[in-house]
Design an enzyme around this catalytic site. Structure first.
Site, PDB file in Angstrom:
ATOM      1  N   HIS A   1       3.498   5.040   8.803  1.00  0.00           N
ATOM      2  CA  HIS A   1       2.174   5.567   9.115  1.00  0.00           C
ATOM      3  C   HIS A   1       2.196   7.001   9.595  1.00  0.00           C
ATOM      4  O   HIS A   1       1.191   7.695   9.514  1.00  0.00           O
ATOM      5  CB  HIS A   1       1.457   4.609  10.049  1.00  0.00           C
ATOM      6  CG  HIS A   1       1.075   3.387   9.291  1.00  0.00           C
ATOM      7  ND1 HIS A   1       1.931   2.319   9.166  1.00  0.00           N
ATOM      8  CD2 HIS A   1       0.000   3.120   8.521  1.00  0.00           C
ATOM      9  CE1 HIS A   1       1.353   1.428   8.380  1.00  0.00           C
ATOM     10  NE2 HIS A   1       0.190   1.884   7.976  1.00  0.00           N
TER      11      HIS A   1
ATOM     12  N   ASP B   1       3.226  -2.670   1.972  1.00  0.00           N
ATOM     13  CA  ASP B   1       3.688  -3.879   2.654  1.00  0.00           C
ATOM     14  C   ASP B   1       4.153  -4.936   1.666  1.00  0.00           C
ATOM     15  O   ASP B   1       5.072  -5.698   1.961  1.00  0.00           O
ATOM     16  CB  ASP B   1       2.580  -4.440   3.545  1.00  0.00           C
ATOM     17  CG  ASP B   1       2.531  -3.697   4.868  1.00  0.00           C
ATOM     18  OD1 ASP B   1       3.611  -3.494   5.449  1.00  0.00           O
ATOM     19  OD2 ASP B   1       1.445  -3.302   5.291  1.00  0.00           O
TER      20      ASP B   1
ATOM     21  N   CYS C   1      -4.267  -0.213  -3.252  1.00  0.00           N
ATOM     22  CA  CYS C   1      -4.477   0.911  -2.322  1.00  0.00           C
ATOM     23  C   CYS C   1      -3.186   1.376  -1.649  1.00  0.00           C
ATOM     24  O   CYS C   1      -3.210   2.259  -0.805  1.00  0.00           O
ATOM     25  CB  CYS C   1      -5.520   0.551  -1.268  1.00  0.00           C
ATOM     26  SG  CYS C   1      -5.014  -0.813  -0.201  1.00  0.00           S
TER      27      CYS C   1
HETATM   28  C1  PEP Z   1      -0.176  -1.030   2.258  1.00  0.00           C
HETATM   29  O1  PEP Z   1       0.488  -1.804   2.938  1.00  0.00           O
HETATM   30  O2  PEP Z   1       0.123  -0.691   1.099  1.00  0.00           O
HETATM   31  C2  PEP Z   1      -1.407  -0.427   2.805  1.00  0.00           C
HETATM   32  C3  PEP Z   1      -2.223   0.266   2.056  1.00  0.00           C
HETATM   33  O3  PEP Z   1      -1.600  -0.555   4.142  1.00  0.00           O
HETATM   34  P1  PEP Z   1      -0.808   0.303   5.224  1.00  0.00           P
HETATM   35  O4  PEP Z   1       0.012   1.328   4.477  1.00  0.00           O
HETATM   36  O5  PEP Z   1      -1.802   0.922   6.117  1.00  0.00           O
HETATM   37  O6  PEP Z   1       0.035  -0.738   5.878  1.00  0.00           O
HETATM   38 MG    MG Z   2      -0.319  -2.517   4.795  1.00  0.00          MG
END
Ligand code: PEP
Ligand code: MG
Length: 752
Positions: free
Chosen positions: A374, A639, A686
């Site tokens: 993040h 994830d 996403c």
């Molecule tokens: C993901 O896990 O791909 C996602 C979009 O969520 P984050 O990256 O915020 O965990």
């Molecule tokens: Mg995620």
């Protein structure tokens, strides 16, 4: 309890002197010996020892001792976690035992003269968050050391950590057999390759970012004679700087900035803090020394607090102290000593990345974290070039070394030739003068043969909304609501959240907006929230699990979303769902909030569409059941890859095993999409795979028609889609899915 009131202030001063002596000590063993002798004297301990970690042998080795037999030096060895010393090392916390031999973890070494000792203290020697050794105290008296002794011992150990670590490295080098190749010197460090976290380019001087140790803060104390007026001037300058940064933050990052610098400003204006410094100055102490002493006092005070939020304050104290001392020594108004520089850090918190962004740092090199961490996600929002390089030698690079950071290719050039710099400067100028990519974006996206595809933006900060609009995003496919929670000092209230969410809603009128509920835990820890440290945070109380456990926080957020979206159709999405049961509980909470808002007569969104993220592999088996309640799905590939392959997405050590094109990942994605489409559910992607043109082809081929990504990637993805025919994409996906090995999928990806 200890009966002796030891003179800690004297100890601190002596160690201060000691730091000066050891800087130019030529004999490392003598230097370590001097440290243990001094500590033993001041702590009235019978034994004081230093253990240093030997990376090669993976053991803690006794390197210096006062009180144990000198023949044990180099011979007493402990594994991490072994004995009380090993425990202090592995758990990175001080350990105090009033009667150590009675402790189950006590490890007795016969023949080193340890038989008669009862009281015991061990503190880790930490370099940043990395333990590099441990220091111990022992006494024949039971209950000899007090909690205060431990605090002081720990604070001073921290102060000496840099020096001790240097000694450790030098001793390791000395111990290397002559036949071995010499350890790589910094001069070999010319080009380092890493992984790209946020694309971009920066050229500037290196600056090492880490929580300054007290020793470093102390090192800022100059020798120039200064007086009270200098101190007051420095306070005023510091205040101006902080006010300026706070204002900038408020203007540019209103959703997350509210309290970033205000804690520091409060501290600076606090009379007991300033008063304590002024008093010492009035009594004849030099201003810099007075600042240092008061900082040390407060750091210890905060360290002793039970509450995590209060303990965090130590960093604010150190930060203000460092700024104050810097201003005291330079007498200049330094707007931002970081502007344009290439920051190197072992690790950074999201709030630190934000601060670096505000201070206009040119780029960041991080030693820990992964491209989907993040911190990387945030750096993209801030348009801050960032790469991850797993090479601790970078932490030894002297400040001021010239750097070129090419965070498109993932290369860092250390002290590059003029030619290299020139080449990059020219490239950058060409790029800047090229027509802006956003302008080339078309309103609608189609494949080469006319299939409509939707491109949406991921939003992390409100500042991203404008960027998303300029890149003609068709809506918000993922709003990561956690950033305002992460960067502030406490939970935002329902009203504060409402204000932030309303601005998001108003920023994208008439467009699809998907709010993802709080996704904290994992690499997104709320530092102010007291929850037990977890050994495996990505498998722990993360994401929807956190929300369901802390239902009050969850309900408050849902209420804020429903209120902010009262006049639109809104999509609410739950992260990390692993079963229909979890989805049902989360969905019921939305109904409950709608009902309570209606009862209270507050405006509430009546057109809610509920969805969930596909991130945990368990959902692949349950798509039919999940589709009963979820109206839409979005695949979080970051994830999904992590959980499918059991590879921590933030661990650079296993970055090579984080393989989005792993056949199991590709087949899993195929099943997930097929499951959603079978029930006629809207499905998007996403995660980061959505912005990689190679995967975009594959995803189109398996039926994805909606992609959401950081807006800056939209032009290149749109271009890739316009260039792809659907039948080609389907054939490409089929070829990839037929492969059952990573080498096979790699071949197809590279060949096709
Ligand atoms: C993901 O896990 O791909 C996602 C979009 O969520 P984050 O990256 O915020 O965990
Ligand atoms: Mg995620």
């Amino acid at each position: 309890m200890a009966t002796v009131n030891r003179d800690h202030a004297k100890l601190i001063c002596d160690v201060g002197e000691l730091s000066a002596i050891i800087t130019d000590a030529s004999d490392l063993d003598a230097m370590l010996q001097k440290i243990v002798d001094t500590f033993a004297g001041h702590m009235e301990a019978d034994v004081c020892s230093i253990y240093l970690y030997d990376e090669a042998a993976k053991e803690l080795v006794l390197r210096a001792t006062h009180g144990l037999l000198s023949s044990s030096i180099g011979n007493v060895r402990l594994r991490s976690g072994e004995g009380l010393t090993g425990l202090a090392f592995s758990e990175r916390r001080p350990i105090r035992e009033d009667d150590a031999p009675a402790h189950p973890n006590y490890r007795f070494f016969p023949g080193i003269g340890e038989e008669s000792f009862r009281s015991f203290v061990a503190v880790p020697i930490l370099r940043g968050r990395r333990p590099v050794g441990a220091m111990t105290l022992q006494s024949k008296q039971p209950s000899h050391f007090s909690a205060e002794d431990v605090q002081v011992f720990r604070a001073i150990t921290m102060q000496l950590a840099t020096t001790i670590e240097m000694a450790r490295l030098l001793l390791t080098l000395e111990a290397a057999p002559a036949s071995l190749a010499p350890a790589p010197a910094l001069s070999d460090l010319r080009l380092v390759h890493g992984q790209v976290g946020a694309e971009g380019y920066a050229a500037g001087e290196a600056v090492l970012i880490r929580q300054p140790s007290l020793a470093e803060i102390r090192a800022l104390i100059g020798t120039t004679a200064l007086a009270l007026p200098d101190f007051r001037r420095a306070v005023a300058t510091t205040e101006q700087q902080l006010e300026h940064l706070e204002k900038l933050a408020g203007e540019r990052l209103s959703d997350v900035s509210a309290v970033i610098f205000s804690a520091q400003l409060l501290m600076l204006r606090d009379q007991s803090w300033l008063g304590a410094m002024e008093e010492q100055i009035a009594a004849g102490t030099g201003p810099a020394e007075a600042v240092y002493r008061v900082i040390l006092n407060y750091v210890e005070l905060f360290d002793r607090m039970d509450n995590a939020y209060m303990r965090e304050k130590r960093y604010d104290v150190m930060d203000v102290g460092r700024r104050l001392l810097a201003n005291l020594s330079s007498h200049r108004h330094v707007e931002s000593p970081l502007e344009g520089r290439v920051a190197i850090a072992a690790e950074l918190l999201p709030s630190e990345v934000l601060k670096l962004g505000l201070e206009k740092v040119g780029g960041i090199v991080l030693l820990s974290g992964g491209v989907t961490s993040h911190v990387a996600v945030l750096a993209r929002s801030l348009d801050l070039p960032l790469i991850f390089v797993d090479d601790p030698r970078l932490l030894e690079i002297p400040d001021g070394t010239r750097m070129v950071l090419d965070a498109r290719q993932g290369n860092l050039y250390v002290a590059p030739d003029q030619e290299v710099e020139q080449r990059f400067r020219e490239q950058e100028e060409d790029r800047r003068s090229a027509p802006h990519l956003a302008e080339s974006m078309r309103e609608e996206t189609h494949t080469a043969d006319g299939t409509r595809v939707h491109l949406l933006a991921n939003i992390n900060l409100l500042a991203d909304v404008e960027v998303a609009r300029s890149y003609k995003a068709e809506g918000i496919g993922l709003y990561r609501t956690e950033f305002p929670f992460l960067i502030r000092n406490d939970l935002p209230s329902e009203e504060e959240q409402l204000r932030i969410y309303r601005r998001l809603v108003e920023g994208m009128p008439g467009r699809e907006i998907t709010f993802r509920t709080l996704d904290v835990g994992g690499d997104k820890v709320l530092s102010y929230f007291d929850y037990a440290a977890e050994a495996n945070p990505f498998l722990g109380l993360r994401s929807i699990r956190f929300s369901l456990r802390h239902r009050d926080v969850f309900l408050q957020q849902l209420r804020a979303i429903l209120r902010a979206a009262h006049d639109i159709e809104v999509r609410i999405m739950f992260p990390m769902i692993s079963s229909p049961d979890e989805l049902a509980v989360a969905a019921d909470a939305v109904d409950e909030c709608q009902a309570s808002l209606r009862r209270e007569g507050l405006p509430v969104c009546e057109r809610v569409r509920l969805g969930m993220m596909l991130e945990v592999p368990s959902v692949l088996e349950l798509m039919d059941e999940l589709a009963q309640r979820a109206e839409f799905f979005s695949i979080g590939t970051n994830d999904f890859v992590q959980y499918m392959l059991a590879v921590d997405r933030t661990n650079v050590n296993v970055a090579d095993l984080y393989i989005p094109h792993h056949p199991a990942v590709l087949r899993g994605l195929h099943r997930a999409i097929a499951g959603a489409l079978r029930h006629d559910r809207d499905v998007s992607v996403c995660g980061d795979m959505a912005h990689d043109p190679r995967f975009v082809r594959f995803l189109l081929g398996i039926g994805v028609r909606k992609f959401s990504m950081s807006a800056r990637y939209l032009p290149r993805v749109q271009e890739a889609i316009f260039a792809t025919r659907l039948d080609e994409a389907q054939a490409f996906a089929k070829r990839l899915l037929a492969e059952s090995s990573v080498s096979g999928t790699t071949r197809v990806l590279e060949g096709g």
